[in-house]
Scaffold this active site. Structure first.
Site, PDB file in Angstrom:
ATOM      1  CG  HIS A 130      54.272  43.477  16.711  1.00 14.47           C
ATOM      2  ND1 HIS A 130      54.780  42.252  17.068  1.00 14.47           N
ATOM      3  CD2 HIS A 130      53.571  43.925  17.783  1.00 14.47           C
ATOM      4  CE1 HIS A 130      54.405  41.959  18.307  1.00 14.47           C
ATOM      5  NE2 HIS A 130      53.662  42.961  18.762  1.00 14.47           N
ATOM      6  CB  CYS A 133      56.433  37.975  17.695  1.00 13.36           C
ATOM      7  SG  CYS A 133      55.061  38.650  16.719  1.00 13.36           S
ATOM      8  CD  GLU A 142      58.442  42.619  13.037  1.00 13.49           C
ATOM      9  OE1 GLU A 142      57.793  43.499  13.663  1.00 13.49           O
ATOM     10  OE2 GLU A 142      58.998  41.670  13.605  1.00 13.49           O
ATOM     11  CB  CYS A 151      56.036  39.750  12.913  1.00 11.41           C
ATOM     12  SG  CYS A 151      55.237  41.134  13.749  1.00 11.41           S
TER      13      CYS A 151
END
Lengths: 144, 144
Positions: free
Chosen positions: B48, B78, B50, B81
């Site tokens: 992801h 999420c 991040e 993260c």
């Protein structure tokens, strides 16, 4: 779990928090990846054993979905790893020591219990619990 | 956030879910890393925006702790993260679109609200919300 414990022992030698993880193909039983914490060495706060093992299998299988895999880990996954396991579509998680202070499966945010979790693996905690907890206890005691 | 949106646009071009993230040094304002989702390209469910930005700054600073940093991301993080952000000791999180279906900060497991969370950043949601949500809506509509 014995293999995961051996990975945790490697972590001790490397000065990392001793957690080890192994990912196994459910059909063949083949070990697809084994890893231990590398947060300090990699300067990477996401380099937990589970995340490293998942990344290794994703690369190996050329797929972000590890649908035919089970994961063994010596400590209850934290919320980050629990969510990564969910994204990876891992079928079963076998973990060793319970982690009331940092776990995200049976403690804290209990990631798999929310309706927003799209894939919850089967989870079996407390496997070889005493050995998995002991290696952590010894590590943290030696650091005091 | 404009830089994070540009990263999200790059994700669209790459066929990835359009989320972008930027990490900034709090003192100098310097951009330390910018990233977009690379789950498909990297075959990595943890890739992801991040997480990739955090990894990049950790490597750059030779430290797993990004204590002097703020993070901008186009979508509510999420649970994976959100936890990675906590481990990285990031001070402030500015995010764009709210994510009732997959967010882990203001929805679902609400990672920072548990006593087991050792570092909770300050969080500011809904920054440039409409632009951040629009790029996601367009992406998912085009895929139907």
């Amino acid at each position: 779990m014995m293999l995961a414990l051996k990975e945790a022992e490697k972590a001790v030698e490397a000065g990392e928090v001793p957690v080890g993880a192994v990912i196994v193909d459910r059909e063949s039983g083949q070990v697809l990846a084994q890893a231990h914490n590398r947060v300090e060495r990699d300067h990477d706060p996401t380099a937990h054993a589970e995340v490293l093992a998942i990344r290794a299998v994703g690369e190996r299988q050329n797929s972000a979905r590890l649908e035919n895999c089970d994961l063994y880990v010596t400590l209850e996954p934290c919320p980050m790893c629990a969510t990564a396991i969910s994204f990876a579509r891992i079928k079963r998680v076998y973990y060793g020591a319970y982690d009331p202070k940092g776990g995200g499966v049976d403690h804290g945010p209990r990631v798999y219990e929310h309706s927003t979790c799209h894939h919850a693996p089967e989870v079996y905690g407390g496997i070889s619990e005493e050995s998995c907890a002991e290696i952590l206890r010894t590590f943290f005691q030696s650091r005091r």
